[in-house]
Design an enzyme around this catalytic site. Structure first.
Site, PDB file in Angstrom:
ATOM      1  N   ASP A 477      10.468   1.070  -8.985  1.00  0.00           N
ATOM      2  CA  ASP A 477       9.510   1.937  -9.670  1.00  0.00           C
ATOM      3  C   ASP A 477      10.108   2.630 -10.879  1.00  0.00           C
ATOM      4  O   ASP A 477       9.378   3.036 -11.788  1.00  0.00           O
ATOM      5  CB  ASP A 477       8.984   3.000  -8.702  1.00  0.00           C
ATOM      6  CG  ASP A 477       8.162   2.399  -7.579  1.00  0.00           C
ATOM      7  OD1 ASP A 477       7.302   1.555  -7.864  1.00  0.00           O
ATOM      8  OD2 ASP A 477       8.387   2.775  -6.411  1.00  0.00           O
ATOM      9  N   GLY A 478      11.424   2.798 -10.889  1.00  0.00           N
ATOM     10  CA  GLY A 478      12.074   3.498 -11.986  1.00  0.00           C
ATOM     11  C   GLY A 478      12.049   2.753 -13.307  1.00  0.00           C
ATOM     12  O   GLY A 478      12.346   3.336 -14.356  1.00  0.00           O
TER      13      GLY A 478
END
Length: 797
Positions: A477-478
């Site tokens: 997700d980063g």
């Protein structure tokens, strides 16, 4: 320094010091009611949703630091006025004896202070929405003792975030009183955070606290119990030995009873406390009455023990590695079950979200499908119901309302294919693919169509080079800015798509669907060609390309040069030719390996990069910025096993195993009996410290890669494959497993000390051709003897 140990049978973790480096918790649940219980009685409870149906209160992240509030039992000596708590917290008076035991579905804390023994067993019954505290108080002295006992909780009542942020305002809606001998708590406020079924509908639960003991007082106003300028550590109600019988109308609320007890020398007194939630006063009263009977409590406790013995007994291993055995036979199973029940919804590290993640839940089924295929089938229907007709999905959803965001993460839809394939491989139930399931937006389709649409959706979102677009992010997700403009490409999603294509192709073949089978094979070949043409960097695969063409994970980068997932997934999916697969995983070993397993990538980013995203903003070596992310380590283990390198696969597995990492407990700090999401990487000053335990996809994946790829016993559509990939020094091992109605007792011998290769298989003493054990479906136990040896034919992978 030693804080605890496993019991001889491995079914309990025994903690001998209350001052552990961090609170060490147990997650006890029946799948509907959940209680997080720390070794000192801290933690909180919820029913169905941690975010919107919280029952009792906790204050993350303070829970990690102070482990308060919780479910406490205070003891006060009526003669001397001294008081303490059985659990040590929150009073923290020094006991003469103290011990906590976390077991499967229960926690027990025993202590002795001033000659008074306290013994609390906390558990959640299998079929009731409450927690039971079975409390014993004993007099170890030679004189009679006059005591007062004060059980205590704090109420949250509904929306966790509202209670946390607007504590004073939230209390205005509380109505807590004593009725029928039990404390009843309501919140007259619609559940902020999801759409109510009716406008201004209140939180539709009634929280309750009951006891089997005779009461001489109670409190429901928190300030009345603790006193102004005080806390649960020194509450005025306990100090003076008298509660005020306060009724909480629009106040910050608690539940507390005042219970008198007179004990002769050597005498012991036992009573129960019940805390839970119900739909009506009558239901609550029925539960309190039932679990006020000590016989009923004993029966439910034994029923719970039988349940867990049966659960863990469906798959067992016996290897030369006692730590591996303990993990696979007990604690990895136990953690996987919790993640299956509650995904990433709640822990001591993550606040009180009410999130069931699409990708998370698809992966969580991998850790329970051998033990509970029936529950997995039900869960898969629910997951598929959160897919849109076009094949896209919600990223996550609230279990109460069923609603959630559609974020556009590129990997989300594809996990459904892997989850469905895992279920069908386990059960052989091809008919499941023909079951109808509604789409989230409109219409319905059979499960087979749902997984077809997932693949088609991703194939419809390829770059001009034939690589999946990153979208909002992929599994990581980063990387949230890589594809924000709609042009960034993801090698991770390419690998996941390739594996999904292989799984769909195999299912199509089983169904006789030649059109889908051939289409999947063609798309797979094109994808493999594109990845190898555009994303090979010479010694490893690059990770992604941003919207503006910047390459991530390249030899040209000063930071983030080698990414673990970009190497493992081309191997997992088979799109990496063997020479490149070997080179890529050799680069992992050379660049990323640490004492705790390979890092997610290295070097870590030293500062924010707006082209890449939030991953560059975490402190170097923490979370996803150069940490050892155990979820990804599992994929490295699997990749090495696919390549036949059993020594490396086992080494990575052992390094990341919680029993290994917790040997230096003052460094590791997290619970030594479950996986943490990650440990700090080499560029962190806290290198090796565990973070975000319990709620992590590491648990199901480590269970899968150990049992299916190291020990090599994995379901195939035609039966049970036996394909070990072990450290060559192992002489052999035993693997017992239920599979499609039969039980297989597999005994593997390794006389030639190889890592991989099988030269002989016998079933019930008769030679068997091949390594796939037949699907016998005869409800019998079968002896399987496997002899490893030099493999004939091409190299593995």
């Amino acid at each position: 320094m030693c804080y605890g140990r496993f019991s001889e049978d491995g079914l309990e973790y025994i903690i001998d010091r209350y001052d552990t480096p961090r609170p060490w918790i147990n997650c006890i649940t029946n799948g509907k009611y959940c209680a997080l219980v720390s070794h000192t009685g801290g933690g909180y409870s919820f029913l169905g949703s941690s975010g919107y149906s919280r029952i009792t209160r906790a204050y993350p992240p303070e829970t990690v630091l102070s482990d308060r509030p919780g479910r406490y039992v205070y003891i006060r000596d009526r003669v001397t006025g001294e008081y303490w708590s059985v659990t040590w917290q929150p009073v923290q008076r020094l006991p003469s004896y103290w011990q906590a035991r976390h077991g499967l579905g229960y926690t027990r804390i025993v202590s002795e202070t001033r000659g008074i023994m306290g013994d609390i067993l906390y558990f959640v019954p299998l079929g009731a929405n409450l927690e039971v505290w079975r409390v014993k108080i004993g007099n170890s002295t030679g004189i009679p003792r006059e005591l007062t006992i004060f059980p205590y909780v704090e109420w949250c009542l509904g929306n966790y975030a509202f209670d946390l942020i607007e504590t004073g305002f939230s209390g205005l809606f509380n109505q807590v009183e004593l009725r029928e001998g039990m404390i009843v708590a309501r919140k007259n406020l619609w559940n902020i955070g999801h759409r109510p079924q009716k406008p201004h509908a209140p939180w539709d639960k009634i929280a309750f606290m009951g006891t089997s003991a005779v009461q001489e007082g109670f409190d429901t106003v928190r300030e009345s119990f603790t006193g102004m300028y005080r806390s649960t550590q020194n509450p005025v109600g306990v100090e003076r030995g008298l509660l005020a019988n306060s009724v909480s109308t629009g106040r910050d609320s608690c539940g507390a009873f005042q219970l008198p007890v007179f004990l002769d020398p050597g005498e012991e007194w036992e009573f129960t406390v019940t805390v839970g939630a119900a739909g009506s006063i009558e239901e609550a009263q029925s539960l309190v009455t039932r679990f006020s009977q000590l016989e009923a409590v004993a029966e439910e406790s034994e029923r719970l023990a039988v349940h867990w013995r049966e659960y863990i007994g469906r798959l067992r291993v016996d290897t030369p590695d006692d730590s591996l055995d303990l993990a696979i036979n007990v604690w990895n199973k136990y953690q996987s079950r919790f993640t299956f029940d509650w995904a990433r919804m709640s822990s001591y590290y993550v606040g009180g979200g009410s999130i069931i993640g699409f990708r998370d839940t698809c992966q969580d089924v991998l850790g329970v499908v051998p033990m509970e295929p029936g529950r997995v089938k039900t869960r898969l229907r629910d997951i598929a119901a959160h897919q849109f007709r076009d094949g896209g999905t919600l990223h996550n959803w609230d279990p109460i309302s069923g609603s959630g965001p559609r974020t556009g993460h590129s990997d989300d839809p594809l996990w459904l294919v892997l989850a469905v394939a895992a279920y069908v491989r386990e059960t052989g139930e091809m008919g499941f693919l023909d079951e109808s399931c509604a789409y989230y937006d409109e219409g319905e389709g059979i499960i087979y169509q749902h997984i077809q649409r997932a693949v088609e959706y991703t194939l419809g979102r390829l770059s001009s080079r034939g690589i999946p677009l990153m979208g909002a992010a992929d599994w990581n997700d980063g990387l949230d800015q890589v594809g924000s403009a709609g042009r960034g490409e993801s090698v991770f999603t390419a690998g996941l798509l390739a594996l999904a294509l292989r799984e769909l192709e195999a299912l199509a073949k089983e169904r006789g669907d030649d059109l889908t089978r051939d289409s999947c094979r063609g798309s797979y070949n094109e994808l493999a060609r594109a990845v190898n043409e555009h994303f090979w960097d010479g010694k490893w695969y690059v990770r992604a390309v941003t919207d503006d063409g910047y390459t991530i994970g390249s030899s040209k980068n000063d930071e983030g040069r080698v990414f673990l997932n970009a190497q493992a997934w081309p191997v997992l999916s088979g799109i990496a030719p063997r020479d490149r697969a070997i080179a890529a995983m050799d680069s992992v070993r050379e660049v990323l390996d640490t004492p705790y397993g390979p890092a997610l990538f290295l070097p870590a980013y030293s500062g924010p990069d707006p082209r890449i995203g939030i991953i560059t903003m975490f402190s170097p070596g923490s979370k996803e910025n150069g940490a050892v992310f155990n979820h990804s380590v599992a994929w490295a283990v699997m990749a090495e096993a696919i390549l036949g390198r059993g020594d490396v696969a086992y080494e990575y597995y052992r390094k990341s195993l919680f029993l290994t990492q917790s040997r230096d407990i003052l460094r590791y700090k997290a619970e030594p009996y479950v996986y943490a999401e990650y440990v700090h990487g080499p560029e962190s000053p806290y290198s090796g410290m565990g973070e975000f335990s319990w709620t992590t996809g590491t648990a199901p994946w480590m269970f899968k890669v150990c049992t299916e790829w190291i020990l090599g016993v994995r379901p195939e559509y035609g039966g049970l494959m036996v394909d070990p990939c072990i450290p060559p020094e192992w002489k052999g091992y035993r693997f017992q497993r239920e599979f499609r109605g039969a039980t297989y007792d597999i005994r593997v011998e390794n006389p030639d000390r190889v890592s991989w290769g099988v030269r002989q298989v016998k079933i019930d003493g008769k030679p068997h051709e091949g390594q796939v054990l037949p699907d016998l479906k005869d409800a019998k136990r079968h002896q399987v003897d496997v002899v490893m040896g030099r493999a004939q034919g091409p190299a593995k992978g």
